[in-house]
Structure formats: structure tokens, C-alpha cells
Design a protein around this motif. Structure first.
Motif, short mmCIF file in Angstrom:
data_model
loop_
_atom_site.label_atom_id
_atom_site.label_comp_id
_atom_site.label_asym_id
_atom_site.label_seq_id
_atom_site.Cartn_x
_atom_site.Cartn_y
_atom_site.Cartn_z
N GLU A 66 42.99 19.88 24.99
CA GLU A 66 43.00 18.42 25.54
C GLU A 66 43.31 17.41 24.43
O GLU A 66 43.86 16.84 25.18
CB GLU A 66 41.40 17.58 26.43
CG GLU A 66 41.23 18.91 27.35
CD GLU A 66 40.16 18.15 28.16
OE1 GLU A 66 38.94 17.91 27.04
OE2 GLU A 66 39.10 18.83 28.58
N LYS A 67 43.28 17.06 23.35
CA LYS A 67 43.50 16.21 22.49
C LYS A 67 44.88 16.93 22.15
O LYS A 67 46.10 16.11 21.93
CB LYS A 67 43.32 16.17 20.71
CG LYS A 67 42.21 16.26 21.60
CD LYS A 67 40.86 16.39 19.77
CE LYS A 67 39.54 15.39 19.79
NZ LYS A 67 38.43 16.42 19.07
N LEU A 68 45.93 17.87 22.39
CA LEU A 68 47.17 18.77 22.25
C LEU A 68 47.79 17.94 23.30
O LEU A 68 49.16 17.11 22.63
CB LEU A 68 47.22 19.93 21.85
CG LEU A 68 47.05 20.41 21.19
CD1 LEU A 68 47.13 21.76 20.89
CD2 LEU A 68 48.25 19.98 19.93
N GLY A 69 47.34 17.65 24.66
CA GLY A 69 47.71 17.18 26.01
C GLY A 69 47.46 15.85 25.30
O GLY A 69 48.59 14.81 26.45
N ASP A 70 46.90 14.84 24.95
CA ASP A 70 47.20 13.64 24.60
C ASP A 70 48.30 13.17 23.62
O ASP A 70 48.65 11.77 23.60
CB ASP A 70 45.66 13.18 23.69
CG ASP A 70 44.85 13.47 25.24
OD1 ASP A 70 44.79 13.01 26.13
OD2 ASP A 70 43.26 12.88 24.63
N LEU A 71 49.24 13.71 23.48
CA LEU A 71 50.15 13.89 22.05
C LEU A 71 50.66 12.86 22.58
O LEU A 71 51.50 13.76 23.72
CB LEU A 71 50.10 14.71 21.21
CG LEU A 71 49.84 15.93 19.67
CD1 LEU A 71 49.75 17.62 19.53
CD2 LEU A 71 48.83 14.83 18.89
N LYS A 72 51.44 11.71 22.00
CA LYS A 72 52.75 11.03 23.22
C LYS A 72 54.48 11.28 22.08
O LYS A 72 55.49 11.21 22.26
CB LYS A 72 52.42 9.82 22.88
CG LYS A 72 50.86 9.63 23.39
CD LYS A 72 50.77 7.73 23.86
CE LYS A 72 49.56 7.99 24.82
NZ LYS A 72 48.16 8.89 24.41
N LYS A 73 53.98 11.60 20.41
CA LYS A 73 55.04 11.73 19.62
C LYS A 73 55.43 13.36 19.81
O LYS A 73 54.80 14.42 19.32
CB LYS A 73 54.78 10.66 18.63
CG LYS A 73 54.65 9.71 18.56
CD LYS A 73 54.34 8.48 17.10
CE LYS A 73 53.92 7.58 17.40
NZ LYS A 73 53.73 6.44 16.63
#
Length: 202
Positions: A66-73
Motif C-alpha cells: 500500500e505504501k508503494l502504491g502511494d508513491l507519486k514520484k
């Protein structure tokens, strides 16, 4: 620094290329690095087995996914390594799994002894300790952070052993491998994802 990063990236391997390079050298009885010895070749052979196992068994927990999915850059994970390094054998497969799980990350690997100028900018307590992860912004090749050579738990294990015995014993090395086996890459994932999230908020 940016020029050095660009040169290192130009000479870097993908994970598959790195694995293949180490394997081809082993077929010739060689290891990566400037120094050759039976011990280093032996360690490299052991690491091949470890990495093959980890490639099959490492799983990314839901909360990390989930945290990987939140990456924007988009970010590049540039790792300094060598085929004989036991810590690198435990950590590189984990980083590869993270990179495969999101289109925001690209994993690139360089050999320490071929990139000493880069390595000397990322020493650990004055030592060329590996693996060393350098987090890079792809568009500008700006360094956003670094991590390594071990997760905190493994670092503490080594520090405790040095305090108790004055040096790293064969038993300590065995204990370190057991630590990695029990940890299943979770500490590396959590610490690297924390670094990624922190750099996004800078």
C-alpha cells in the motif's frame, strides 16, 4: 556529484544483468571485485544459492504494498554491491521485489571496486561497507538519500558482537544469516519504504 552519478548509472546493471554477470564469472572460477581468492569465490557461490531462494520466497506484506502504491514520484534505487557480499545477497532480492511491485522505482546495481569514487561519497563509519543504496531523482540525478549496508536489527547484532568479542566471529556471521532468514526481508522493506516516503515529503 551529479556527473559521478550519471557515469555510474551508465555503467550499471539491471538486477537480471547483475545476476547473470556474477554467474558467468563463477563459471570461470572468479568473483566480482579487484581481489580474487578461493574464499570470495566460495562466498559468491553461497550467495547465488541464497539469492535464488530469496527470489522465490520473498513476499511483500500488504501494508508495504500500500505504501508503494502511494508513491507519486519516480525514483532510482542505485545500489553499490559485489557478488561475494553476504549482506548484498540478502538485500538485493528484496529491493528487486520492491522495484517490481511499482512503476515508480527502478533498481540499478554497480560494483564497488569499479566505482570507488562513488563509493567514497557514501562511506559507513569511514568504511566502504556494502550494499549501499543511493536514492536518486531520475530527471536531475540528484541524490535524495541513502541507506545501508544493513537493516537496523542486523547492525545491532554486529555491534553487540564487536562489543562482546572485539571482532566479528564465524559464529556472529552465522547468527547474522539466521537473523536475515527469520526477518524474511521485512526490515529492509520497511526501512527503504520509509526512506522513499520521507523523500517524497521533502
Amino acid at each position: 556529484m551529479n556527473v559521478r552519478i550519471e557515469q555510474s548509472l551508465a555503467n550499471s546493471y539491471s538486477y537480471a544483468e547483475y545476476r547473470n554477470h556474477v554467474s558467468q564469472l563463477l563459471l570461470e572460477g572468479l568473483s566480482t571485485g579487484a581481489t580474487q581468492s578461493e574464499d570470495l569465490t566460495h562466498y559468491s557461490t553461497l550467495n547465488e544459492v541464497r539469492m535464488n531462494r530469496l527470489d522465490k520466497t520473498i513476499k511483500i506484506p500488504q501494508e508495504v504494498q500500500e505504501k508503494l502504491g502511494d508513491l507519486k514520484k519516480e525514483q532510482t534505487l542505485l545500489v553499490i554491491s559485489e557478488g561475494w557480499c553476504g549482506d548484498a545477497a540478502q538485500i538485493l532480492p528484496v529491493l528487486n521485489k520492491l522495484a517490481e511491485a511499482t512503476d515508480k522505482l527502478e533498481l540499478r546495481i554497480v560494483l564497488r571496486d569499479d566505482n570507488t569514487e562513488l563509493m567514497d561519497n557514501f562511506l559507513t563509519n569511514g568504511s566502504r561497507s556494502i550494499p549501499k543504496l543511493i536514492l536518486i531523482e531520475p530527471e536531475t540525478t540528484t541524490v535524495r538519500g541513502s541507506w545501508g549496508p544493513r537493516p537496523h536489527g542486523a547492525v545491532q547484532l554486529i555491534l553487540d558482537a564487536k562489543e562482546k568479542f572485539g571482532h566479528i566471529t564465524p559464529e556472529t556471521k552465522a547468527d547474522l544469516q539466521k537473523w536475515y532468514l527469520q526477518d524474511k526481508g521485512i526490515s529492509t522493506m520497511e526501512e527503504v519504504v520509509l526512506l522513499l516516503n520521507n523523500t517524497e515529503n521533502m
